[in-house]
Design a protein around this motif. Structure first.
Motif, PDB file in Angstrom:
ATOM      1  N   ARG A   1       4.855   7.337   1.940  1.00  0.00           N
ATOM      2  CA  ARG A   1       4.738   7.648   0.106  1.00  0.00           C
ATOM      3  C   ARG A   1       3.363   7.215  -0.018  1.00  0.00           C
ATOM      4  O   ARG A   1       3.485   5.688  -0.356  1.00  0.00           O
ATOM      5  CB  ARG A   1       5.233   7.036  -0.624  1.00  0.00           C
ATOM      6  CG  ARG A   1       5.695   7.924  -2.341  1.00  0.00           C
ATOM      7  CD  ARG A   1       6.025   7.795  -2.851  1.00  0.00           C
ATOM      8  NE  ARG A   1       6.825   6.401  -3.381  1.00  0.00           N
ATOM      9  CZ  ARG A   1       8.116   6.454  -3.661  1.00  0.00           C
ATOM     10  NH1 ARG A   1       9.091   7.954  -4.039  1.00  0.00           N
ATOM     11  NH2 ARG A   1       8.402   5.360  -3.832  1.00  0.00           N
ATOM     12  N   PHE A   2       2.249   7.037   0.401  1.00  0.00           N
ATOM     13  CA  PHE A   2       0.582   5.915   0.491  1.00  0.00           C
ATOM     14  C   PHE A   2       0.433   6.034  -1.372  1.00  0.00           C
ATOM     15  O   PHE A   2       1.246   6.807  -2.242  1.00  0.00           O
ATOM     16  CB  PHE A   2      -0.389   7.135   0.840  1.00  0.00           C
ATOM     17  CG  PHE A   2      -1.594   6.015   0.881  1.00  0.00           C
ATOM     18  CD1 PHE A   2      -1.699   5.186   1.946  1.00  0.00           C
ATOM     19  CD2 PHE A   2      -2.674   6.567  -0.047  1.00  0.00           C
ATOM     20  CE1 PHE A   2      -2.965   4.393   1.846  1.00  0.00           C
ATOM     21  CE2 PHE A   2      -3.682   5.334  -0.359  1.00  0.00           C
ATOM     22  CZ  PHE A   2      -3.877   4.364   1.027  1.00  0.00           C
ATOM     23  N   GLY A   3       0.495   5.027  -1.763  1.00  0.00           N
ATOM     24  CA  GLY A   3       0.321   5.140  -4.100  1.00  0.00           C
ATOM     25  C   GLY A   3      -1.196   4.368  -3.628  1.00  0.00           C
ATOM     26  O   GLY A   3      -1.549   3.663  -3.209  1.00  0.00           O
ATOM     27  N   LEU A   4      -1.810   5.355  -4.374  1.00  0.00           N
ATOM     28  CA  LEU A   4      -3.124   5.555  -4.939  1.00  0.00           C
ATOM     29  C   LEU A   4      -3.001   4.181  -5.543  1.00  0.00           C
ATOM     30  O   LEU A   4      -4.039   3.519  -5.610  1.00  0.00           O
ATOM     31  CB  LEU A   4      -2.821   6.470  -5.355  1.00  0.00           C
ATOM     32  CG  LEU A   4      -3.618   8.517  -4.462  1.00  0.00           C
ATOM     33  CD1 LEU A   4      -3.763   9.268  -4.976  1.00  0.00           C
ATOM     34  CD2 LEU A   4      -4.220   7.359  -3.595  1.00  0.00           C
ATOM     35  N   GLN A   5      -1.944   4.229  -6.673  1.00  0.00           N
ATOM     36  CA  GLN A   5      -2.782   2.980  -7.391  1.00  0.00           C
ATOM     37  C   GLN A   5      -2.410   0.974  -7.042  1.00  0.00           C
ATOM     38  O   GLN A   5      -3.364   0.531  -7.106  1.00  0.00           O
ATOM     39  CB  GLN A   5      -1.403   2.639  -8.832  1.00  0.00           C
ATOM     40  CG  GLN A   5      -1.638   2.139 -10.320  1.00  0.00           C
ATOM     41  CD  GLN A   5      -0.531   1.387 -11.003  1.00  0.00           C
ATOM     42  OE1 GLN A   5       0.670   1.966 -10.548  1.00  0.00           O
ATOM     43  NE2 GLN A   5      -1.181   1.992 -12.176  1.00  0.00           N
TER      44      GLN A   5
ATOM     45  N   ALA B   1       1.554   3.845 -13.115  1.00  0.00           N
ATOM     46  CA  ALA B   1       1.003   5.378 -13.120  1.00  0.00           C
ATOM     47  C   ALA B   1       2.069   6.367 -13.119  1.00  0.00           C
ATOM     48  O   ALA B   1       2.048   7.720 -13.488  1.00  0.00           O
ATOM     49  CB  ALA B   1       0.075   5.137 -12.154  1.00  0.00           C
ATOM     50  N   PRO B   2       3.048   6.250 -11.989  1.00  0.00           N
ATOM     51  CA  PRO B   2       3.535   7.773 -11.006  1.00  0.00           C
ATOM     52  C   PRO B   2       4.606   8.209 -12.178  1.00  0.00           C
ATOM     53  O   PRO B   2       4.632   9.455 -12.166  1.00  0.00           O
ATOM     54  CB  PRO B   2       4.482   6.681  -9.592  1.00  0.00           C
ATOM     55  CG  PRO B   2       2.933   6.285  -9.476  1.00  0.00           C
ATOM     56  CD  PRO B   2       2.894   4.984 -11.166  1.00  0.00           C
TER      57      PRO B   2
ATOM     58  N   ASP C   1      -5.038   8.210 -10.446  1.00  0.00           N
ATOM     59  CA  ASP C   1      -4.148   6.796 -10.624  1.00  0.00           C
ATOM     60  C   ASP C   1      -5.255   5.972  -9.691  1.00  0.00           C
ATOM     61  O   ASP C   1      -4.709   4.526  -9.882  1.00  0.00           O
ATOM     62  CB  ASP C   1      -2.513   6.796  -9.861  1.00  0.00           C
ATOM     63  CG  ASP C   1      -1.819   7.287 -10.513  1.00  0.00           C
ATOM     64  OD1 ASP C   1      -1.909   8.015 -11.150  1.00  0.00           O
ATOM     65  OD2 ASP C   1      -0.584   7.357  -9.641  1.00  0.00           O
ATOM     66  N   TYR C   2      -6.067   6.403  -8.982  1.00  0.00           N
ATOM     67  CA  TYR C   2      -6.986   5.497  -8.180  1.00  0.00           C
ATOM     68  C   TYR C   2      -7.880   4.839  -9.217  1.00  0.00           C
ATOM     69  O   TYR C   2      -8.734   4.050  -9.235  1.00  0.00           O
ATOM     70  CB  TYR C   2      -7.298   6.082  -6.809  1.00  0.00           C
ATOM     71  CG  TYR C   2      -7.872   4.772  -6.306  1.00  0.00           C
ATOM     72  CD1 TYR C   2      -8.264   4.036  -5.195  1.00  0.00           C
ATOM     73  CD2 TYR C   2      -9.621   5.859  -6.076  1.00  0.00           C
ATOM     74  CE1 TYR C   2      -9.390   2.798  -4.410  1.00  0.00           C
ATOM     75  CE2 TYR C   2     -10.564   4.672  -5.801  1.00  0.00           C
ATOM     76  CZ  TYR C   2     -10.436   3.838  -4.387  1.00  0.00           C
ATOM     77  OH  TYR C   2     -11.240   3.267  -4.214  1.00  0.00           O
TER      78      TYR C   2
ATOM     79  N   VAL D   1       0.675  -1.332  -0.219  1.00  0.00           N
ATOM     80  CA  VAL D   1      -0.297   0.051  -0.038  1.00  0.00           C
ATOM     81  C   VAL D   1       0.890   0.754   0.002  1.00  0.00           C
ATOM     82  O   VAL D   1       0.949   2.110  -1.128  1.00  0.00           O
ATOM     83  CB  VAL D   1      -1.217   0.136   1.289  1.00  0.00           C
ATOM     84  CG1 VAL D   1      -1.758   1.312   1.128  1.00  0.00           C
ATOM     85  CG2 VAL D   1      -1.546  -1.385   1.247  1.00  0.00           C
ATOM     86  N   HIS D   2       1.620   1.274   1.090  1.00  0.00           N
ATOM     87  CA  HIS D   2       2.902   2.390   0.886  1.00  0.00           C
ATOM     88  C   HIS D   2       4.538   1.610  -0.286  1.00  0.00           C
ATOM     89  O   HIS D   2       4.220   0.657   0.145  1.00  0.00           O
ATOM     90  CB  HIS D   2       3.437   2.741   2.325  1.00  0.00           C
ATOM     91  CG  HIS D   2       2.335   4.036   2.935  1.00  0.00           C
ATOM     92  ND1 HIS D   2       1.491   2.911   3.654  1.00  0.00           N
ATOM     93  CD2 HIS D   2       2.488   4.876   3.516  1.00  0.00           C
ATOM     94  CE1 HIS D   2       0.348   3.323   4.509  1.00  0.00           C
ATOM     95  NE2 HIS D   2       0.966   4.961   4.088  1.00  0.00           N
ATOM     96  N   ASP D   3       5.186   2.664  -0.580  1.00  0.00           N
ATOM     97  CA  ASP D   3       5.837   1.912  -2.119  1.00  0.00           C
ATOM     98  C   ASP D   3       6.949   2.571  -1.799  1.00  0.00           C
ATOM     99  O   ASP D   3       7.700   2.220  -2.314  1.00  0.00           O
ATOM    100  CB  ASP D   3       5.688   2.123  -3.137  1.00  0.00           C
ATOM    101  CG  ASP D   3       5.323   3.854  -3.868  1.00  0.00           C
ATOM    102  OD1 ASP D   3       5.086   4.555  -2.850  1.00  0.00           O
ATOM    103  OD2 ASP D   3       4.752   3.759  -4.248  1.00  0.00           O
TER     104      ASP D   3
END
Length: 451
Positions: free
Chosen positions: A69-73, A305-306, A391-392, A47-49
């Motif tokens: 860094r919470f990853g929306l994707q 996506a990022p 991205d989500y 979830v966090h990358d």
């Protein structure tokens, strides 16, 4: 890897709730997402990358890992598991009289966290107790995950001891195909054996005979490139340089890599790395104006996506790479925009997700205990996800999410095979196939790909 020496401890499974604290595994605060059901499906997700790198002195227990860094994707990938379980539970004919629940844990792309999550799910309690399954009344069907190959290998060594099925949605290391080492590991993504062959043929096709290699220093990168080197040895392609992207350094060894890339006459550079591991390096390359190279992407970042954001778009223009397959999941987009902090399953990550998406902060931090910054905008819960495009919510390129979706269904089909005696093993053993919870982990393992 750090090893803890635990005192010898023999405790009946029924005593797990009151087990001597000395028998528990030292662990950070458990943060996850869960829902009750007749049968539980575990999940380990990144979830966090990114994490805050901390120095280890080896004179005391390591400090808790600070996930950043919470990853929306990445959160979308996790929601694909929830969506698939909801879809299965709503189909009365698929698993009659059975409701699937889940326990999901955030590994932060760290082996230590991935192992911690596995033990948390296996124990069935808030704090892991090695060798015990405390919630025996809730059978564990298997565990989905992890994304990274190194984390999946650590998980597989533990889960293989008890034959709990593990189905990864993104781990492509060739080593995981070894059935002797990993007897209960499955995946819904091809091995890098295929990608390495394809990358070699791609270089031959475009006539690139002098190329550079940038390699993530973990199982995914090192084993993938080992296979690629074997394939390149059959061609006229030569390697100009080979440098490691060092994940335990904040800048990923960027300054040295930039010097090597700039001074090399190789026009094509293959990068075997995840997007999380690559972003700090790309940031430095953009800052140092590294140009004139054609980047060749492995599947772990080719559709990231990022890395498709504006500040990287010009730098990575012309990148060529392989992508994993995608597929349709009708209703998935609606599921993504329907979650809300007030929902019955919206605990664990929803508070942080809400703050990240809407750039706000919960006034009392009941949903999220860590303040990201001094944001003055307060979250109200009345924000609307349907109007967002990020991205989500992007589902037109749902590749990893589709792998997660298929992984959940693979486990569910195995359970259905057990329930209706569709496998030879169950029939020959005279199992009571109508019993919803009468199965052992190895029996699910045997039916995972039964046709």
């Amino acid at each position: 890897m750090l090893l803890y020496l635990l005192p010898h401890c023999l405790v009946p499974a029924s005593s797990c709730l009151s087990v001597d604290p000395r028998c528990r595994l030292p662990t950070a605060e458990v943060r996850g997402l869960s829902r009750d059901g007749d049968i539980i499906l575990g999940g380990i997700f990144v979830v966090h990358d990114d994490i805050e790198l901390q120095e280890t002195t080896f004179t005391s227990s390591p400090a808790p890992i600070a996930c950043q860094r919470f990853g929306l994707q990445n959160y979308q990938f996790m929601q694909a598991m929830v969506f698939a379980i909801d879809e299965i539970n709503s189909n009365a004919d698929f698993l009659p009289n059975i409701t699937l629940g889940f326990w999901i844990y955030d590994s932060c792309a760290m082996m230590r966290r991935a192992l911690e999550g596995v033990l948390w799910i296996l124990t069935g309690q808030g704090e892991p107790v090695p060798n015990f399954r405390c919630q025996r009344h809730l059978p564990l069907l298997g565990i989905m995950g992890d994304a990274g190959s190194s984390c999946s290998i650590v998980m597989a060594r533990v889960l293989g001891l008890y034959r709990f099925p593990q189905i990864s949605y993104f781990s492509s290391s060739p080593a995981l195909s070894d059935r002797n080492q990993f007897p209960s590991f499955f995946r819904t993504i091809p091995s890098d054996d295929f990608q390495s062959h394809g990358l070699a043929q791609l270089l031959v096709h475009f006539g690139w005979t002098w190329v550079g290699l940038l390699i993530e220093d973990n199982d995914y990168g090192q084993q993938g490139v080992q296979k690629l080197r074997q394939e390149l040895s059959k061609t006229e392609v030569c390697i100009a340089f080979s440098e490691n992207i060092v994940l335990n350094q904040a800048d990923r060894n960027a300054l040295h890599i930039i010097q090597v890339v700039k001074s090399s006459t190789a026009d094509a550079v293959i990068i075997f790395c995840s997007d999380a591991g690559l972003i700090p390096l790309i940031d430095e390359m953009v800052a140092h104006n590294v140009t004139g190279k054609t980047w060749i992407a492995s599947e772990a970042w080719s559709t990231s996506a990022p890395l498709s954001m504006g500040k990287y778009r010009e730098f990575l223009a012309g990148t060529i790479g392989f992508a994993i397959r995608s597929g349709a999941m009708p209703g998935f987009e609606k599921h993504l925009t329907s979650i809300h902090p007030s929902g019955s399953t919206s605990n664990g990550f929803i508070g942080k997700f809400w703050e990240e998406v809407f750039g706000c902060k919960w006034p009392d931090h009941q949903l999220h205990n860590d303040s990201l910054d001094n944001r003055s905008v307060l979250c109200t819960g009345e924000e609307d996800l349907e109007g967002l495009h990020n991205d989500y919510t992007l589902v037109s390129n749902s590749r990893v999410a589709y792998n997660v979706y298929n992984a959940v269904y693979a486990a569910a089909w195995a359970l259905q095979n057990l329930k209706f005696c569709k496998d030879i093993e169950s029939v020959s053993m005279g199992r009571n196939c109508g019993d919803n919870t009468d199965f052992q982990p190895w029996q699910v393992h045997r039916t995972c790909f039964f046709d």
